[in-house]
Write a protein that holds these residues in place. Sequence first.
Motif, PDB file in Angstrom:
ATOM      1  N   GLU A  16       3.311   4.875  -4.540  1.00 50.76           N
ATOM      2  CA  GLU A  16       3.005   3.727  -3.669  1.00 50.76           C
ATOM      3  C   GLU A  16       1.539   3.310  -3.847  1.00 50.76           C
ATOM      4  O   GLU A  16       1.225   2.120  -3.901  1.00 50.76           O
ATOM      5  CB  GLU A  16       3.269   4.062  -2.195  1.00 50.76           C
ATOM      6  CG  GLU A  16       4.713   4.379  -1.849  1.00 50.76           C
ATOM      7  CD  GLU A  16       5.654   3.177  -1.869  1.00 50.76           C
ATOM      8  OE1 GLU A  16       5.172   2.039  -1.917  1.00 50.76           O
ATOM      9  OE2 GLU A  16       6.881   3.401  -1.863  1.00 50.76           O
ATOM     10  N   GLU A  49       1.674  -1.949   0.161  1.00 56.57           N
ATOM     11  CA  GLU A  49       1.909  -0.706  -0.599  1.00 56.57           C
ATOM     12  C   GLU A  49       1.111   0.458  -0.002  1.00 56.57           C
ATOM     13  O   GLU A  49       1.611   1.570   0.106  1.00 56.57           O
ATOM     14  CB  GLU A  49       1.571  -0.895  -2.075  1.00 56.57           C
ATOM     15  CG  GLU A  49       2.401  -1.940  -2.802  1.00 56.57           C
ATOM     16  CD  GLU A  49       3.908  -1.803  -2.608  1.00 56.57           C
ATOM     17  OE1 GLU A  49       4.384  -0.695  -2.302  1.00 56.57           O
ATOM     18  OE2 GLU A  49       4.605  -2.811  -2.756  1.00 56.57           O
ATOM     19  N   HIS A  52       2.836   1.621   2.997  1.00 54.95           N
ATOM     20  CA  HIS A  52       3.987   2.468   2.641  1.00 54.95           C
ATOM     21  C   HIS A  52       3.521   3.907   2.382  1.00 54.95           C
ATOM     22  O   HIS A  52       4.129   4.860   2.856  1.00 54.95           O
ATOM     23  CB  HIS A  52       4.696   1.937   1.387  1.00 54.95           C
ATOM     24  CG  HIS A  52       5.343   0.609   1.576  1.00 54.95           C
ATOM     25  ND1 HIS A  52       5.779  -0.171   0.534  1.00 54.95           N
ATOM     26  CD2 HIS A  52       5.628  -0.087   2.712  1.00 54.95           C
ATOM     27  CE1 HIS A  52       6.306  -1.284   1.010  1.00 54.95           C
ATOM     28  NE2 HIS A  52       6.220  -1.266   2.327  1.00 54.95           N
ATOM     29  N   GLN A 126      13.061  -2.109   0.522  1.00 50.79           N
ATOM     30  CA  GLN A 126      13.189  -2.432  -0.903  1.00 50.79           C
ATOM     31  C   GLN A 126      14.091  -3.646  -1.139  1.00 50.79           C
ATOM     32  O   GLN A 126      13.866  -4.408  -2.081  1.00 50.79           O
ATOM     33  CB  GLN A 126      13.677  -1.219  -1.709  1.00 50.79           C
ATOM     34  CG  GLN A 126      12.592  -0.199  -2.012  1.00 50.79           C
ATOM     35  CD  GLN A 126      11.312  -0.814  -2.563  1.00 50.79           C
ATOM     36  OE1 GLN A 126      10.280  -0.777  -1.911  1.00 50.79           O
ATOM     37  NE2 GLN A 126      11.369  -1.425  -3.747  1.00 50.79           N
ATOM     38  N   GLU A 129      11.680  -6.381  -0.578  1.00 49.48           N
ATOM     39  CA  GLU A 129      10.683  -6.467  -1.651  1.00 49.48           C
ATOM     40  C   GLU A 129      11.278  -7.144  -2.892  1.00 49.48           C
ATOM     41  O   GLU A 129      10.672  -8.051  -3.463  1.00 49.48           O
ATOM     42  CB  GLU A 129      10.193  -5.061  -2.048  1.00 49.48           C
ATOM     43  CG  GLU A 129       9.420  -4.332  -0.973  1.00 49.48           C
ATOM     44  CD  GLU A 129       7.978  -4.758  -0.860  1.00 49.48           C
ATOM     45  OE1 GLU A 129       7.719  -5.956  -0.643  1.00 49.48           O
ATOM     46  OE2 GLU A 129       7.101  -3.886  -0.964  1.00 49.48           O
TER      47      GLU A 129
HETATM   48 FE   LIG Z   1       6.180   0.104  -1.601  1.00 51.41          FE
END
Ligand SMILES: [Fe+2]
Length: 165
Positions: A16, A49, A52, A126, A129
């Motif tokens: 990440e 990110e 995350h 995800q 994303e």
């Molecule tokens: Fe990520």
Amino acid sequence: MNKKLEDAINVQINFEIESAHIYLAMLGYVSTLGLAGFENWLAVQYEEELAHAKKFMKYINERGGRVIITGFEDPKLDYKSLLEVFETALNHEYKVTKRINNIMKMAHEENDYATISFLQWFIDEQVEEEDNFSTLIEKIKLVKDAGLYMLDKELALRVFVPITE
Ligand SMILES: [Fe+2]
């Protein structure tokens, strides 16, 4: 917590952070094109990110594990076009999804229900994303120069929203 899962999540934490780094390098390239909206969009992606990584770190700590931070390779610096940037990013997200799915599979094999529950957020994230990047790729393909100017203005509006527990 289960050592195999702890190790796998630690690898993911570092991936990440590496993802954040990759998007920051993309931002560096996009800065050369004079598209401030795209820069902003990637800056938000960078923040996401890192958020995350922090979410995974918090989880390892909560389960009594130990967070291990490592290094990674230099990111790709140069791209041929804006389109190549986002196609590369989408392919990167496919890799992330595969990794999250593998950890989820491992959590099932180890009957670690807390980790299964925790990972569901990332499974859902995800989907979002991949959709964000593929929608953007479609838009970049559709618009010409004047449209790119409008799209840049649209992307300037993206704001980082911290993860809520
Ligand atoms: Fe990520």
